[in-house]
Scaffold this motif. Structure first.
Motif, PDB file in Angstrom:
ATOM      1  N   THR A   1       8.888 -15.588   7.649  1.00  0.00           N
ATOM      2  CA  THR A   1       7.694 -14.506   8.203  1.00  0.00           C
ATOM      3  C   THR A   1       8.918 -13.253   6.947  1.00  0.00           C
ATOM      4  N   VAL A   2       7.221 -13.204   6.538  1.00  0.00           N
ATOM      5  CA  VAL A   2       7.755 -11.979   4.971  1.00  0.00           C
ATOM      6  C   VAL A   2       7.327 -10.367   4.842  1.00  0.00           C
ATOM      7  N   VAL A   3       7.374  -9.754   4.763  1.00  0.00           N
ATOM      8  CA  VAL A   3       7.162  -8.123   4.464  1.00  0.00           C
ATOM      9  C   VAL A   3       7.232  -7.402   3.307  1.00  0.00           C
ATOM     10  N   ALA A   4       5.778  -6.488   3.057  1.00  0.00           N
ATOM     11  CA  ALA A   4       6.924  -5.478   2.145  1.00  0.00           C
ATOM     12  C   ALA A   4       6.328  -4.289   2.712  1.00  0.00           C
ATOM     13  N   GLY A   5       7.860  -3.821   2.813  1.00  0.00           N
ATOM     14  CA  GLY A   5       7.880  -2.908   3.899  1.00  0.00           C
ATOM     15  C   GLY A   5       8.581  -1.369   3.521  1.00  0.00           C
ATOM     16  N   TYR A   6       8.485  -0.297   4.307  1.00  0.00           N
ATOM     17  CA  TYR A   6       9.666   0.783   3.939  1.00  0.00           C
ATOM     18  C   TYR A   6      11.229   0.509   4.407  1.00  0.00           C
ATOM     19  N   ASP A   7      12.193   0.416   3.400  1.00  0.00           N
ATOM     20  CA  ASP A   7      13.558  -0.016   2.713  1.00  0.00           C
ATOM     21  C   ASP A   7      13.745   1.913   2.982  1.00  0.00           C
ATOM     22  N   ASP A   8      13.984   1.986   3.603  1.00  0.00           N
ATOM     23  CA  ASP A   8      14.980   3.261   3.789  1.00  0.00           C
ATOM     24  C   ASP A   8      16.719   3.176   4.239  1.00  0.00           C
ATOM     25  N   ARG A   9      17.193   2.125   4.424  1.00  0.00           N
ATOM     26  CA  ARG A   9      18.493   1.881   4.086  1.00  0.00           C
ATOM     27  C   ARG A   9      19.290   2.800   3.275  1.00  0.00           C
TER      28      ARG A   9
ATOM     29  N   ASP B   1       0.748  -1.031   0.087  1.00  0.00           N
ATOM     30  CA  ASP B   1       0.186  -0.410  -0.466  1.00  0.00           C
ATOM     31  C   ASP B   1       0.585   1.484  -0.045  1.00  0.00           C
ATOM     32  N   PRO B   2       1.367   2.577  -1.246  1.00  0.00           N
ATOM     33  CA  PRO B   2       1.901   3.239  -1.167  1.00  0.00           C
ATOM     34  C   PRO B   2       1.656   4.495  -0.170  1.00  0.00           C
ATOM     35  N   SER B   3       0.372   4.190   0.220  1.00  0.00           N
ATOM     36  CA  SER B   3      -0.748   5.423   0.541  1.00  0.00           C
ATOM     37  C   SER B   3       0.525   5.195   2.067  1.00  0.00           C
ATOM     38  N   ARG B   4       0.823   3.837   2.499  1.00  0.00           N
ATOM     39  CA  ARG B   4       1.648   4.016   4.047  1.00  0.00           C
ATOM     40  C   ARG B   4       3.000   4.350   4.497  1.00  0.00           C
ATOM     41  N   LEU B   5       3.702   4.830   2.830  1.00  0.00           N
ATOM     42  CA  LEU B   5       5.053   5.383   2.976  1.00  0.00           C
ATOM     43  C   LEU B   5       5.048   6.262   4.188  1.00  0.00           C
ATOM     44  N   PRO B   6       6.133   6.328   4.891  1.00  0.00           N
ATOM     45  CA  PRO B   6       6.199   7.699   5.042  1.00  0.00           C
ATOM     46  C   PRO B   6       6.797   9.068   4.287  1.00  0.00           C
ATOM     47  N   PRO B   7       5.494   9.900   4.795  1.00  0.00           N
ATOM     48  CA  PRO B   7       5.804  10.996   4.261  1.00  0.00           C
ATOM     49  C   PRO B   7       7.169  11.832   3.616  1.00  0.00           C
ATOM     50  N   GLY B   8       7.562  11.888   2.355  1.00  0.00           N
ATOM     51  CA  GLY B   8       8.498  11.822   1.917  1.00  0.00           C
ATOM     52  C   GLY B   8       9.571  11.105   1.042  1.00  0.00           C
TER      53      GLY B   8
ATOM     54  N   PRO C   1       9.426   6.491  -3.305  1.00  0.00           N
ATOM     55  CA  PRO C   1       7.936   5.606  -3.788  1.00  0.00           C
ATOM     56  C   PRO C   1       9.064   4.084  -4.329  1.00  0.00           C
ATOM     57  N   THR C   2      10.018   4.051  -3.986  1.00  0.00           N
ATOM     58  CA  THR C   2      10.614   2.973  -4.378  1.00  0.00           C
ATOM     59  C   THR C   2      11.246   2.313  -3.657  1.00  0.00           C
ATOM     60  N   ASP C   3      11.410   3.072  -2.090  1.00  0.00           N
ATOM     61  CA  ASP C   3      12.261   2.673  -1.552  1.00  0.00           C
ATOM     62  C   ASP C   3      11.298   1.312  -0.538  1.00  0.00           C
ATOM     63  N   VAL C   4      10.467   0.634  -0.998  1.00  0.00           N
ATOM     64  CA  VAL C   4      10.184  -0.377  -0.423  1.00  0.00           C
ATOM     65  C   VAL C   4      10.887  -1.920  -0.772  1.00  0.00           C
ATOM     66  N   ALA C   5      10.854  -2.681  -0.030  1.00  0.00           N
ATOM     67  CA  ALA C   5      11.823  -4.184  -0.379  1.00  0.00           C
ATOM     68  C   ALA C   5      10.589  -5.432   0.506  1.00  0.00           C
ATOM     69  N   VAL C   6      10.903  -6.090   0.532  1.00  0.00           N
ATOM     70  CA  VAL C   6      10.793  -7.433   0.694  1.00  0.00           C
ATOM     71  C   VAL C   6      11.497  -7.637   1.917  1.00  0.00           C
ATOM     72  N   ALA C   7      10.830  -7.947   2.948  1.00  0.00           N
ATOM     73  CA  ALA C   7      12.164  -7.640   4.251  1.00  0.00           C
ATOM     74  C   ALA C   7      11.545  -9.005   5.387  1.00  0.00           C
ATOM     75  N   VAL C   8      12.453 -10.165   5.621  1.00  0.00           N
ATOM     76  CA  VAL C   8      11.944 -11.484   6.125  1.00  0.00           C
ATOM     77  C   VAL C   8      12.464 -10.896   7.203  1.00  0.00           C
ATOM     78  N   GLU C   9      11.871 -12.377   8.596  1.00  0.00           N
ATOM     79  CA  GLU C   9      12.062 -11.826   9.721  1.00  0.00           C
ATOM     80  C   GLU C   9      12.956 -12.831  10.613  1.00  0.00           C
TER      81      GLU C   9
END
Length: 139
Positions: free
Chosen positions: A122-130, A73-80, A83-91
């Motif tokens: 367990t995986v999730v799509a998340g904001y990747d600010d690395r 859901d791109p609307s859940r990205l933090p302000p600023g 839209p390409t700062d998204v990654a699959v993340a694994v726990e």
């Protein structure tokens, strides 16, 4: 959902429509139990989708490739945020680890392709600010 470089007849595919998640696997042994399920885990703070469990992940043998694709859901990205700062993340035992991922802005999906099983189930799509020097990775 093809995996580049692999014959589609060798790829086992699984979909969890309710979570917008897909996984494709090329492995010597893919057990009947393998698949996707909604996770009961708490999502990380930077989650852009609900977490999903890769069921019977440890039972995969002779893994050649795993492709994980998730709708976010791109609307859940933090302000600023880009839209390409998204990654699959694994726990993992150390927290949520972002995987090298590709974003499809039109389909609002993020995809990770691995040459082995992921380091957690367990995986999730998340904001990747690395890339942000002052930011923490997906928590």
């Amino acid at each position: 959902m093809a995996i580049p470089g692999y014959d589609s007849s060798n790829v086992a595919e699984y979909t969890l429509e309710s979570a917008g998640a897909r996984v494709a696997v090329v492995a010597g042994v893919v057990p009947d139990e393998f698949g996707l399920a909604k996770s009961s885990r708490e999502p990380p703070v930077d989650a852009l989708a609900d977490p999903v469990d890769l069921v019977a992940l440890d039972e995969l043998k002779a893994v050649e490739a795993v492709r994980i694709a998730m709708v976010y859901d791109p609307s859940r990205l933090p302000p600023g945020a880009s839209p390409t700062d998204v990654a699959v993340a694994v726990e993992t035992d150390d927290g949520w680890e972002p995987l090298e991922s590709t974003v499809d802005l039109e389909e609002t999906t993020v995809t990770a392709v691995l040459n082995d099983r992921p380091p957690g189930s367990t995986v999730v799509a998340g904001y990747d600010d690395r890339d942000d020097a002052n930011a923490e990775p997906i928590e």
